[in-house]
Design a protein around this motif. Structure first.
Motif, mmCIF file in Angstrom:
data_model
loop_
_atom_site.group_PDB
_atom_site.id
_atom_site.type_symbol
_atom_site.label_atom_id
_atom_site.label_comp_id
_atom_site.label_asym_id
_atom_site.label_seq_id
_atom_site.Cartn_x
_atom_site.Cartn_y
_atom_site.Cartn_z
ATOM 1 N N VAL A 26 0.877 -1.159 0.000
ATOM 2 C CA VAL A 26 0.000 0.000 0.000
ATOM 3 C C VAL A 26 0.916 1.209 0.000
ATOM 4 O O VAL A 26 1.779 1.342 0.878
ATOM 5 C CB VAL A 26 -0.945 0.028 1.225
ATOM 6 C CG1 VAL A 26 -1.731 1.335 1.259
ATOM 7 C CG2 VAL A 26 -1.899 -1.166 1.196
ATOM 8 N N ALA A 28 1.549 5.206 0.191
ATOM 9 C CA ALA A 28 0.964 6.446 0.694
ATOM 10 C C ALA A 28 1.780 7.622 0.174
ATOM 11 O O ALA A 28 3.012 7.556 0.119
ATOM 12 C CB ALA A 28 0.944 6.445 2.223
ATOM 13 N N ARG A 42 -10.428 9.858 6.084
ATOM 14 C CA ARG A 42 -11.059 8.629 5.594
ATOM 15 C C ARG A 42 -12.543 8.600 5.924
ATOM 16 O O ARG A 42 -12.973 9.139 6.940
ATOM 17 C CB ARG A 42 -10.374 7.399 6.201
ATOM 18 C CG ARG A 42 -8.937 7.204 5.712
ATOM 19 C CD ARG A 42 -8.418 5.849 6.170
ATOM 20 N NE ARG A 42 -9.191 4.775 5.603
ATOM 21 C CZ ARG A 42 -8.770 3.971 4.623
ATOM 22 N NH1 ARG A 42 -7.579 4.136 4.088
ATOM 23 N NH2 ARG A 42 -9.542 3.003 4.170
ATOM 24 N N LEU A 48 -11.847 3.244 10.761
ATOM 25 C CA LEU A 48 -10.946 4.344 10.384
ATOM 26 C C LEU A 48 -11.708 5.606 9.993
ATOM 27 O O LEU A 48 -11.098 6.626 9.661
ATOM 28 C CB LEU A 48 -10.046 3.906 9.209
ATOM 29 C CG LEU A 48 -9.125 2.706 9.453
ATOM 30 C CD1 LEU A 48 -8.317 2.389 8.188
ATOM 31 C CD2 LEU A 48 -8.196 2.945 10.639
ATOM 32 N N GLU A 53 -5.210 10.471 6.880
ATOM 33 C CA GLU A 53 -4.130 9.633 6.329
ATOM 34 C C GLU A 53 -3.388 10.401 5.251
ATOM 35 O O GLU A 53 -3.862 11.405 4.733
ATOM 36 C CB GLU A 53 -4.718 8.365 5.712
ATOM 37 C CG GLU A 53 -5.534 8.647 4.451
ATOM 38 C CD GLU A 53 -6.009 7.399 3.732
ATOM 39 O OE1 GLU A 53 -5.792 6.282 4.243
ATOM 40 O OE2 GLU A 53 -6.623 7.548 2.646
ATOM 41 N N PHE A 54 -2.205 9.856 4.932
ATOM 42 C CA PHE A 54 -1.533 10.278 3.713
ATOM 43 C C PHE A 54 -2.189 9.484 2.593
ATOM 44 O O PHE A 54 -2.193 8.259 2.630
ATOM 45 C CB PHE A 54 -0.034 10.014 3.817
ATOM 46 C CG PHE A 54 0.607 10.707 4.989
ATOM 47 C CD1 PHE A 54 0.585 12.095 5.066
ATOM 48 C CD2 PHE A 54 1.175 9.994 6.030
ATOM 49 C CE1 PHE A 54 1.144 12.757 6.160
ATOM 50 C CE2 PHE A 54 1.731 10.643 7.125
ATOM 51 C CZ PHE A 54 1.716 12.025 7.191
ATOM 52 N N GLY A 56 -3.423 7.441 -0.669
ATOM 53 C CA GLY A 56 -2.752 6.468 -1.518
ATOM 54 C C GLY A 56 -3.617 5.243 -1.645
ATOM 55 O O GLY A 56 -4.833 5.325 -1.540
ATOM 56 N N LEU A 93 0.817 -4.357 7.395
ATOM 57 C CA LEU A 93 -0.610 -4.198 7.656
ATOM 58 C C LEU A 93 -1.221 -5.532 8.055
ATOM 59 O O LEU A 93 -0.803 -6.590 7.597
ATOM 60 C CB LEU A 93 -1.324 -3.667 6.416
ATOM 61 C CG LEU A 93 -0.860 -2.303 5.917
ATOM 62 C CD1 LEU A 93 -1.610 -1.930 4.647
ATOM 63 C CD2 LEU A 93 -1.043 -1.231 6.983
ATOM 64 N N LEU A 107 2.822 -1.136 4.152
ATOM 65 C CA LEU A 107 2.532 0.276 3.898
ATOM 66 C C LEU A 107 3.856 1.011 3.768
ATOM 67 O O LEU A 107 4.713 0.922 4.661
ATOM 68 C CB LEU A 107 1.720 0.861 5.052
ATOM 69 C CG LEU A 107 1.449 2.357 4.995
ATOM 70 C CD1 LEU A 107 0.517 2.710 3.827
ATOM 71 C CD2 LEU A 107 0.854 2.856 6.309
ATOM 72 N N VAL A 141 -4.431 8.036 11.209
ATOM 73 C CA VAL A 141 -4.479 6.588 11.386
ATOM 74 C C VAL A 141 -3.138 6.164 11.986
ATOM 75 O O VAL A 141 -2.094 6.737 11.669
ATOM 76 C CB VAL A 141 -4.768 5.856 10.058
ATOM 77 C CG1 VAL A 141 -6.078 6.313 9.447
ATOM 78 C CG2 VAL A 141 -3.646 6.040 9.066
ATOM 79 N N ASN A 143 -1.044 3.764 11.612
ATOM 80 C CA ASN A 143 0.054 3.341 10.730
ATOM 81 C C ASN A 143 0.865 4.523 10.233
ATOM 82 O O ASN A 143 2.085 4.454 10.125
ATOM 83 C CB ASN A 143 -0.503 2.593 9.513
ATOM 84 C CG ASN A 143 -1.153 1.283 9.897
ATOM 85 O OD1 ASN A 143 -0.742 0.654 10.860
ATOM 86 N ND2 ASN A 143 -2.166 0.893 9.145
ATOM 87 N N ASP A 144 0.176 5.614 9.908
ATOM 88 C CA ASP A 144 0.834 6.751 9.259
ATOM 89 C C ASP A 144 1.662 7.587 10.228
ATOM 90 O O ASP A 144 2.467 8.417 9.809
ATOM 91 C CB ASP A 144 -0.210 7.642 8.567
ATOM 92 C CG ASP A 144 -0.885 6.943 7.397
ATOM 93 O OD1 ASP A 144 -1.097 5.720 7.466
ATOM 94 O OD2 ASP A 144 -1.224 7.625 6.419
HETATM 95 N N1 DCM Z 1 -3.759 2.472 4.882
HETATM 96 C C1 DCM Z 1 -3.055 3.080 5.910
HETATM 97 N N2 DCM Z 1 -2.520 4.320 5.697
HETATM 98 C C2 DCM Z 1 -2.655 4.932 4.502
HETATM 99 C C3 DCM Z 1 -3.371 4.322 3.451
HETATM 100 C C4 DCM Z 1 -3.903 3.078 3.673
HETATM 101 O O1 DCM Z 1 -2.922 2.517 6.984
HETATM 102 N N3 DCM Z 1 -2.105 6.142 4.338
HETATM 103 C C5 DCM Z 1 -4.337 1.142 5.115
HETATM 104 C C6 DCM Z 1 -5.817 1.146 5.349
HETATM 105 C C7 DCM Z 1 -6.246 -0.180 4.803
HETATM 106 C C8 DCM Z 1 -5.263 -0.467 3.691
HETATM 107 O O2 DCM Z 1 -4.143 0.358 3.955
HETATM 108 O O3 DCM Z 1 -6.062 -1.181 5.809
HETATM 109 C C9 DCM Z 1 -5.831 -0.229 2.302
HETATM 110 O O4 DCM Z 1 -6.202 1.113 2.185
HETATM 111 P P1 DCM Z 1 -7.502 1.564 1.372
HETATM 112 O O5 DCM Z 1 -8.667 1.094 2.180
HETATM 113 O O6 DCM Z 1 -7.419 3.060 1.309
HETATM 114 O O7 DCM Z 1 -7.395 0.914 0.042
#
Ligand code: DCM
Length: 157
Positions: A26, A28, A42, A48, A53-54, A56, A93, A107, A141, A143-144
């Motif tokens: 994934v 970003a 989002r 979420l 998020e960034f 992508g 992820l 990611l 989020v 992760n970012d």
């Molecule tokens: N995701 C994330 N951070 C981002 C973009 C996506 O954590 N900047 C994660 C969210 C979902 C997965 O990646 O679990 C797929 O993203 P999407 O639902 O936007 O396709």
């Protein structure tokens, strides 16, 4: 190279092929302009919804991260971007990446420069050009958040 890889030894007249077998990505985008970075709010999934998020999205089979990012930012924001060298760090992820029977989904983040168009939220709730301070206080989020310190340093340069 992470995951299963198959490398074909190049011979004259043949193009070398490296297949990153099981890794999906994934990608970003970190779009910086005028000391601010573009973040997008989002709308889904419910867990979420409302988080930033960034922008992508997920690479399709055989698609590189940068190519996927260019496609996703065009679809989601209506902009054409040039994608730069990947930022340090990556986040593995949780499923659905795993549930599809493939290997990990990673990611990764890339700087992106807008070449044409002005970002519009077609799939997100809203867009925001975030300052270094915004990054610290707005709900991103999880992760970012990995890239926040590096971005704050960049934005404060
Ligand atoms: N995701 C994330 N951070 C981002 C973009 C996506 O954590 N900047 C994660 C969210 C979902 C997965 O990646 O679990 C797929 O993203 P999407 O639902 O936007 O396709």
């Amino acid at each position: 190279v992470i995951g299963e890889s198959v490398a074909l030894r190049p011979v004259p007249g043949m193009v070398a092929v490296i297949v990153e077998g099981s890794v999906r990505e994934v990608a970003a985008g970190v779009v910086i302009r005028g000391g601010r970075v573009l973040i997008a709010q989002r709308a889904h999934p419910p867990s979420l919804d409302g988080l930033w998020e960034f922008p992508g999205g997920k690479a399709e089979a055989g698609e590189s991260g940068p190519v996927a990012l260019r496609r996703e930012l065009h679809e989601e924001l209506g902009v054409t971007v040039r994608v730069g060298d990947r930022l340090d760090g990556e986040v593995e992820l949780d499923p659905p990446g795993r549930a599809q029977g493939a290997g990990p989904t990673l990611l990764r983040a890339y700087p992106a420069t807008i070449e044409a168009g002005e970002p519009r939220a077609t799939e997100h709730r809203a867009l925001h050009w975030a300052s270094a301070e915004d990054l610290a206080r707005m709900p991103l989020v999880d992760n970012d958040r990995l890239w926040i310190p590096a971005l704050q340093a960049l934005l404060r340069e």
